[in-house]
Design a protein around this motif. Sequence first.
Motif, PDB file in Angstrom:
ATOM      1  N   ARG A   1      17.291   3.232  13.901  1.00  0.00           N
ATOM      2  CA  ARG A   1      16.834   1.883  13.567  1.00  0.00           C
ATOM      3  C   ARG A   1      15.563   1.924  12.731  1.00  0.00           C
ATOM      4  O   ARG A   1      14.820   2.906  12.745  1.00  0.00           O
ATOM      5  CB  ARG A   1      16.582   1.081  14.849  1.00  0.00           C
ATOM      6  CG  ARG A   1      17.830   0.797  15.687  1.00  0.00           C
ATOM      7  CD  ARG A   1      17.484  -0.144  16.832  1.00  0.00           C
ATOM      8  NE  ARG A   1      16.903  -1.386  16.328  1.00  0.00           N
ATOM      9  CZ  ARG A   1      15.735  -1.888  16.764  1.00  0.00           C
ATOM     10  NH1 ARG A   1      15.025  -1.262  17.683  1.00  0.00           N
ATOM     11  NH2 ARG A   1      15.269  -3.021  16.251  1.00  0.00           N
ATOM     12  N   PRO A   2      15.277   0.851  11.967  1.00  0.00           N
ATOM     13  CA  PRO A   2      14.064   0.812  11.148  1.00  0.00           C
ATOM     14  C   PRO A   2      12.794   0.963  11.983  1.00  0.00           C
ATOM     15  O   PRO A   2      12.717   0.463  13.114  1.00  0.00           O
ATOM     16  CB  PRO A   2      14.129  -0.580  10.499  1.00  0.00           C
ATOM     17  CG  PRO A   2      15.575  -0.958  10.532  1.00  0.00           C
ATOM     18  CD  PRO A   2      16.121  -0.361  11.787  1.00  0.00           C
ATOM     19  N   VAL A   3      11.814   1.642  11.405  1.00  0.00           N
ATOM     20  CA  VAL A   3      10.536   1.863  12.089  1.00  0.00           C
ATOM     21  C   VAL A   3       9.388   1.513  11.152  1.00  0.00           C
ATOM     22  O   VAL A   3       9.391   1.896   9.978  1.00  0.00           O
ATOM     23  CB  VAL A   3      10.376   3.333  12.533  1.00  0.00           C
ATOM     24  CG1 VAL A   3       9.050   3.524  13.273  1.00  0.00           C
ATOM     25  CG2 VAL A   3      11.541   3.780  13.411  1.00  0.00           C
ATOM     26  N   THR A   4       8.418   0.783  11.681  1.00  0.00           N
ATOM     27  CA  THR A   4       7.160   0.546  10.989  1.00  0.00           C
ATOM     28  C   THR A   4       6.062   1.232  11.780  1.00  0.00           C
ATOM     29  O   THR A   4       5.887   0.962  12.963  1.00  0.00           O
ATOM     30  CB  THR A   4       6.846  -0.954  10.853  1.00  0.00           C
ATOM     31  OG1 THR A   4       7.858  -1.580  10.060  1.00  0.00           O
ATOM     32  CG2 THR A   4       5.492  -1.172  10.194  1.00  0.00           C
ATOM     33  N   THR A   5       5.334   2.134  11.135  1.00  0.00           N
ATOM     34  CA  THR A   5       4.264   2.855  11.817  1.00  0.00           C
ATOM     35  C   THR A   5       2.936   2.141  11.612  1.00  0.00           C
ATOM     36  O   THR A   5       2.715   1.442  10.622  1.00  0.00           O
ATOM     37  CB  THR A   5       4.154   4.297  11.302  1.00  0.00           C
ATOM     38  OG1 THR A   5       3.897   4.285   9.891  1.00  0.00           O
ATOM     39  CG2 THR A   5       5.443   5.071  11.583  1.00  0.00           C
ATOM     40  N   THR A   6       2.038   2.324  12.570  1.00  0.00           N
ATOM     41  CA  THR A   6       0.719   1.703  12.528  1.00  0.00           C
ATOM     42  C   THR A   6      -0.257   2.604  13.273  1.00  0.00           C
ATOM     43  O   THR A   6       0.142   3.529  13.973  1.00  0.00           O
ATOM     44  CB  THR A   6       0.770   0.285  13.144  1.00  0.00           C
ATOM     45  OG1 THR A   6      -0.511  -0.339  13.030  1.00  0.00           O
ATOM     46  CG2 THR A   6       1.180   0.334  14.614  1.00  0.00           C
ATOM     47  N   CYS A   7      -1.551   2.327  13.100  1.00  0.00           N
ATOM     48  CA  CYS A   7      -2.574   3.129  13.786  1.00  0.00           C
ATOM     49  C   CYS A   7      -3.875   2.336  13.729  1.00  0.00           C
ATOM     50  O   CYS A   7      -3.858   1.117  13.826  1.00  0.00           O
ATOM     51  CB  CYS A   7      -2.713   4.506  13.133  1.00  0.00           C
ATOM     52  SG  CYS A   7      -3.186   4.455  11.387  1.00  0.00           S
ATOM     53  N   GLY A   8      -5.006   3.017  13.555  1.00  0.00           N
ATOM     54  CA  GLY A   8      -6.272   2.305  13.468  1.00  0.00           C
ATOM     55  C   GLY A   8      -6.519   1.682  12.111  1.00  0.00           C
ATOM     56  O   GLY A   8      -6.967   0.538  12.007  1.00  0.00           O
ATOM     57  N   SER A   9      -6.198   2.434  11.045  1.00  0.00           N
ATOM     58  CA  SER A   9      -6.450   1.911   9.690  1.00  0.00           C
ATOM     59  C   SER A   9      -5.450   2.423   8.666  1.00  0.00           C
ATOM     60  O   SER A   9      -5.753   2.473   7.472  1.00  0.00           O
ATOM     61  CB  SER A   9      -7.876   2.282   9.238  1.00  0.00           C
ATOM     62  OG  SER A   9      -8.015   3.691   9.137  1.00  0.00           O
ATOM     63  N   GLY A  10      -4.268   2.834   9.110  1.00  0.00           N
ATOM     64  CA  GLY A  10      -3.224   3.232   8.174  1.00  0.00           C
ATOM     65  C   GLY A  10      -3.265   4.679   7.740  1.00  0.00           C
ATOM     66  O   GLY A  10      -2.589   5.044   6.782  1.00  0.00           O
ATOM     67  N   VAL A  11      -4.041   5.522   8.421  1.00  0.00           N
ATOM     68  CA  VAL A  11      -4.129   6.936   8.054  1.00  0.00           C
ATOM     69  C   VAL A  11      -3.237   7.784   8.955  1.00  0.00           C
ATOM     70  O   VAL A  11      -2.286   8.410   8.489  1.00  0.00           O
ATOM     71  CB  VAL A  11      -5.596   7.431   8.080  1.00  0.00           C
ATOM     72  CG1 VAL A  11      -5.660   8.943   7.849  1.00  0.00           C
ATOM     73  CG2 VAL A  11      -6.397   6.713   7.008  1.00  0.00           C
ATOM     74  N   THR A  12      -3.508   7.814  10.248  1.00  0.00           N
ATOM     75  CA  THR A  12      -2.685   8.658  11.130  1.00  0.00           C
ATOM     76  C   THR A  12      -1.279   8.095  11.315  1.00  0.00           C
ATOM     77  O   THR A  12      -0.376   8.826  11.719  1.00  0.00           O
ATOM     78  CB  THR A  12      -3.355   8.878  12.494  1.00  0.00           C
ATOM     79  OG1 THR A  12      -3.592   7.625  13.140  1.00  0.00           O
ATOM     80  CG2 THR A  12      -4.680   9.614  12.319  1.00  0.00           C
ATOM     81  N   ALA A  13      -1.067   6.808  10.994  1.00  0.00           N
ATOM     82  CA  ALA A  13       0.300   6.273  10.985  1.00  0.00           C
ATOM     83  C   ALA A  13       1.180   7.078  10.043  1.00  0.00           C
ATOM     84  O   ALA A  13       2.382   7.250  10.278  1.00  0.00           O
ATOM     85  CB  ALA A  13       0.289   4.807  10.573  1.00  0.00           C
ATOM     86  N   ALA A  14       0.583   7.594   8.965  1.00  0.00           N
ATOM     87  CA  ALA A  14       1.344   8.382   7.992  1.00  0.00           C
ATOM     88  C   ALA A  14       1.809   9.707   8.582  1.00  0.00           C
ATOM     89  O   ALA A  14       2.794  10.289   8.105  1.00  0.00           O
ATOM     90  CB  ALA A  14       0.508   8.626   6.742  1.00  0.00           C
ATOM     91  N   ILE A  15       1.140  10.195   9.615  1.00  0.00           N
ATOM     92  CA  ILE A  15       1.594  11.412  10.291  1.00  0.00           C
ATOM     93  C   ILE A  15       2.910  11.127  11.010  1.00  0.00           C
ATOM     94  O   ILE A  15       3.836  11.949  10.986  1.00  0.00           O
ATOM     95  CB  ILE A  15       0.524  11.931  11.271  1.00  0.00           C
ATOM     96  CG1 ILE A  15      -0.782  12.225  10.514  1.00  0.00           C
ATOM     97  CG2 ILE A  15       1.017  13.170  12.009  1.00  0.00           C
ATOM     98  CD1 ILE A  15      -1.937  12.653  11.401  1.00  0.00           C
TER      99      ILE A  15
END
Length: 281
Positions: free
Chosen positions: A231-245
Motif C-alpha cells: 500500500r502507499p506510504v508517506t514518510t515523515t519525521c522531525g523536519s523531513g531528513v530522517t524520513a528519507a531513510i
Amino acid sequence: MTDHPLVSTQWLADHLSSPDLVVINAWMPPVTHPDAPPVYPNAHVPGAIFFDVNEICDTSSELPHMLPAPHVFSSAMRKLGIGDGQTLVVYDDFGFYSAPRVWWTLRSMGAERVYVLDGGFPKWRAEGRPFVDDDTRRVQSHFSARLNNGAVADLGDIKTAIATGNRQILDARSAERFSGEAPEPRAGLRKGHMPTALNLPFTQLIRENGTFLSRDELKEVFEKAGVDLSRPVTTTCGSGVTAAILTLALTILGARDLALYDGSWAEWGSRDDTDIVAAGT
C-alpha cells in the motif's frame, strides 16, 4: 549499476576515477547539535563536492530545509558541477543521516542514477581508504530539474491521508518522541504524533557497524511496525531528513507509491489546526 539505491565502499573505491561519477558529501548538523562543524574541510572522499542541506533549500520558508523551486535547484546543481546523466553517489559524516535526504531530493528533482554510500564516511575512513582536505571545484554542468510532485507530500495531503486512510503515514522519530513522552528538540512544537500514523524509528534500519540492514531484515522490521508494503506510504519525521531513510529502505524493498512529508513535525507540531495524539490523551 542496479536499481538498488546503495553502493558499497568497495564499489566506490573501484569507480572513483570514472569520468561520469560525482561524489557528494551531504551535510546537515544534527538538530541536537546545531553548531557541529562539517568534516568536509578536514577530510572527505577524493573529488567529493559539498552539499549543504540548509543552504540548498527554500530559504523563503519559515520551515527548515524545505525543497527549493526546481529552477533554484537547477542553478545550485549547475554551480556544484552536477549535471544531467551523471552517476551520483551521496554520503554523509554520520553514516546515515542527511545523505538519504539528498538522495531523495535529487531523485525528486529528476536525477535517475543516484545512490547512497552504505556506511558513509565513517566506514570509508575506518577501512583506511583515501581522503583529502582540498575544496573540490567541478566545471559547471547543466542540470534539468523536473520535480516529481507525487514524491512530495504537504499538509493537505497528510490531512487527506488521515481522513480517508488512502495512505499509510510512517514516522521515523524515536518511540519516545512519537508517543509524546520526550520533548521535541525544536522549540515551540507540541508533542505526540499524527492520528493513524505508524512509528518506525530510523535507527532500527541500521546495524551497529553503521551499514543498512539486508532486504530480508528490512522486510521483517517494516512488517513488525505494521506497514503493508503493498500500500502507499508517506514518510515523515522531525523536519523531513530522517524520513528519507525510511523512503530509502522502502525503495530497497520495492515499494512504489512513496511520498515524503517535507514539512514533517516541524510544520504539523507548530500549528493549532492539526490533530495530535499523545500519551495520556
